[in-house]
Design an enzyme around this catalytic site. Structure first.
Site, mmCIF file in Angstrom:
data_model
loop_
_atom_site.group_PDB
_atom_site.id
_atom_site.type_symbol
_atom_site.label_atom_id
_atom_site.label_comp_id
_atom_site.label_asym_id
_atom_site.label_seq_id
_atom_site.Cartn_x
_atom_site.Cartn_y
_atom_site.Cartn_z
ATOM 1 N N LYS A 149 0.692 -1.354 0.007
ATOM 2 C CA LYS A 149 0.208 -0.167 0.124
ATOM 3 C C LYS A 149 0.864 1.223 0.023
ATOM 4 C CE LYS A 149 -4.685 -1.469 1.478
ATOM 5 N NZ LYS A 149 -5.635 -1.112 2.206
ATOM 6 N N LYS A 192 -8.407 -12.046 -7.655
ATOM 7 C CA LYS A 192 -9.708 -11.931 -6.802
ATOM 8 C C LYS A 192 -10.611 -10.980 -7.065
ATOM 9 C CE LYS A 192 -9.744 -10.239 -2.462
ATOM 10 N NZ LYS A 192 -9.858 -10.055 -1.208
ATOM 11 N N LYS A 243 -13.436 -5.138 -4.501
ATOM 12 C CA LYS A 243 -14.414 -3.714 -4.570
ATOM 13 C C LYS A 243 -13.439 -2.668 -5.102
ATOM 14 C CE LYS A 243 -14.051 -3.369 0.530
ATOM 15 N NZ LYS A 243 -12.814 -3.479 0.844
HETATM 16 P P1 ATP Z 1 -9.887 -3.908 -1.347
HETATM 17 O O1 ATP Z 1 -9.693 -4.211 -2.961
HETATM 18 O O2 ATP Z 1 -10.507 -2.592 -1.089
HETATM 19 O O3 ATP Z 1 -8.484 -4.164 -0.508
HETATM 20 P P2 ATP Z 1 -11.176 -6.455 -1.329
HETATM 21 O O4 ATP Z 1 -12.453 -5.973 -1.814
HETATM 22 O O5 ATP Z 1 -10.417 -7.172 -2.175
HETATM 23 O O6 ATP Z 1 -10.500 -5.127 -0.723
HETATM 24 P P3 ATP Z 1 -11.393 -6.846 1.544
HETATM 25 O O7 ATP Z 1 -12.530 -5.748 1.951
HETATM 26 O O8 ATP Z 1 -10.135 -6.916 2.266
HETATM 27 O O9 ATP Z 1 -11.522 -7.207 0.098
HETATM 28 O O10 ATP Z 1 -12.280 -8.289 2.021
HETATM 29 C C1 ATP Z 1 -12.774 -8.447 3.286
HETATM 30 C C2 ATP Z 1 -12.795 -9.935 3.278
HETATM 31 O O11 ATP Z 1 -14.087 -10.226 2.393
HETATM 32 C C3 ATP Z 1 -11.585 -10.667 3.224
HETATM 33 O O12 ATP Z 1 -10.827 -10.903 4.202
HETATM 34 C C4 ATP Z 1 -12.275 -11.846 2.572
HETATM 35 O O13 ATP Z 1 -12.665 -13.008 3.341
HETATM 36 C C5 ATP Z 1 -13.492 -11.545 2.010
HETATM 37 N N1 ATP Z 1 -13.650 -11.308 0.528
HETATM 38 C C6 ATP Z 1 -13.308 -10.120 -0.305
HETATM 39 N N2 ATP Z 1 -13.436 -10.407 -1.656
HETATM 40 C C7 ATP Z 1 -13.593 -11.816 -1.843
HETATM 41 C C8 ATP Z 1 -13.807 -12.662 -2.993
HETATM 42 N N3 ATP Z 1 -13.656 -12.067 -4.175
HETATM 43 N N4 ATP Z 1 -13.903 -13.925 -2.866
HETATM 44 C C9 ATP Z 1 -14.228 -14.325 -1.485
HETATM 45 N N5 ATP Z 1 -14.052 -13.607 -0.370
HETATM 46 C C10 ATP Z 1 -13.860 -12.240 -0.323
#
Ligand code: ATP
Ligand code: LTN
Length: 335
Positions: free
Chosen positions: A120, A200, A203
């Site tokens: 980050k 993955k 968001k």
């Molecule tokens: P960012 O892109 O804003 O860093 P993100 O959308 O990749 O975030 P987080 O907000 O860190 O994800 O997700 C919180 C939790 O939600 C994660 O620890 C995971 O358990 C679950 N999660 C998020 N995206 C996925 C996905 N695509 N598939 C399964 N689990 C997910």
């Protein structure tokens, strides 16, 4: 804690999501659905980590909106604010107060080697908050005496710091904190990006076609699935060599309840086009009630804030108890 207090006490679970975007179907399958299942068997604390969000630049109005959006979505996905403790992190100031204390027990190197910090701080401008973020996360967990923390793979390193800090404090003073364990769900489908199925679904993906947001309309869902990247060749088969098709099969499996074998049989002679149409329809139907519930809650901000205010009051009771104990042990004067 004495044995009388222990009787009938459910293990404590804490988890949170940073309001850095709209929640996706990945959050539903990978986090929220599992949390919902845990609600009755554990004493659950679920929070919206707005203080974590400001480690990278935020637009104030957008942060405010997304924090409430996330809270409404937690409830729409099945988190029951009566059963669980649902709150916004900044509404429980004890997290920050404990962070200061724990900061004084954390070595610079312990924060500096966190991979998320390295990633980050390369992507965004560096700041002390980004560096100290894992200490705030440790406080989120330790202040509720959490025993189990449902987290994704990316948060395991942070959780290890929480464990080290709990053990260090307990050793230096006396038993104060529960030492948390990571809680990795048995099932929890990992949803991949619709555009780059080896990555993955996230968001914060810049390409909104890659992500199914829980607020997407039926048409948006169907169109995104129609445009999803598939693999060369034909045939609906679940295999590592076909990550695009495997991802769509996972989405169909989750939304329809059909097994992978049943899906393969259903689409034995079908082309990708027909398959995608079926997946689009199924996912849209599946998310429909969640979206309706979400908008109903989100359109009544007064009620939503009331729920969050009660949630913060409940959470604070526990948080204050732990903080008082910590302050006493480190030598702060109580009046
Ligand atoms: P960012 O892109 O804003 O860093 P993100 O959308 O990749 O975030 P987080 O907000 O860190 O994800 O997700 C919180 C939790 O939600 C994660 O620890 C995971 O358990 C679950 N999660 C998020 N995206 C996925 C996905 N695509 N598939 C399964 N689990 C997910
Ligand atoms: N850092 C986490 C969100 C988060 C969290 C927590 C998760 C903040 N505090 C405590 C578990 C326990 C994230 O960005 N996914």
């Amino acid at each position: 804690m004495n044995s009388i207090e222990n009787i009938d006490k459910k293990p404590v679970i804490l988890s949170g999501i940073t309001p850095s975007g709209i929640l996706t179907i990945g959050h539903l399958t990978g986090a929220l659905h599992n949390w919902v299942k845990l609600q009755n068997s554990y004493d659950c604390y679920f929070m919206i980590a707005d203080q974590h969000a400001i480690t990278v630049k935020q637009e104030p109005a957008a942060l405010r909106k997304r924090t409430l959006d996330t809270a409404a979505m937690f409830i729409a996905c099945g988190i029951d604010p009566e059963t669980s403790n649902l709150f916004i992190q900044s509404h429980v100031p004890e997290h920050s107060q404990l962070t200061w204390v724990l900061s004084c027990f954390t070595g610079m190197g312990e924060c500096g080697r966190m991979t998320q910090y390295k990633d980050k701080s390369e992507k965004h401008s560096e700041n002390v908050g980004l560096f100290a973020y894992p200490i705030l996360m440790a406080s989120d967990i330790l202040i509720y005496q959490a025993n189990l923390v449902p987290v994704g793979e990316d948060q395991k390193q942070h959780l290890e710091l929480s464990r080290n800090l709990a053990n260090r404090f307990n050793f230096n003073y006396s038993e104060t904190f529960a030492v948390p364990e990571p809680f990795i769900a048995e099932i929890g489908a990992r949803i991949m990006s619709l555009q780059e199925p080896n990555k993955k679904m996230s968001k914060s993906d810049e390409n909104s076609n890659a992500t199914i947001f829980l607020t997407d309309s039926d048409t948006e869902i169907k169109n995104k699935i129609k445009r999803a990247v598939t693999d060369s060749g034909t045939g609906i088969k679940f295999s590592d060599e076909k990550p695009g098709i495997a991802n769509l099969m996972t989405l169909y499996n989750i939304s329809s309840g059909k097994s992978f074998k049943e899906i393969e049989e259903e689409f034995e002679n079908a082309g990708y086009g027909d398959f995608k149409k079926a997946v689009g329809d199924s996912v849209a139907n599946y998310l429909n009630p969640i979206r309706d519930k979400y908008f109903e809650l989100r359109n009544n901000e007064l009620k939503l804030k009331e729920i969050l205010s009660l949630g913060a009051d409940k959470a604070r009771k526990t948080a204050m108890k732990t903080l008082r104990k910590v302050y006493k042990k480190i030598g702060f004067v109580s009046l």
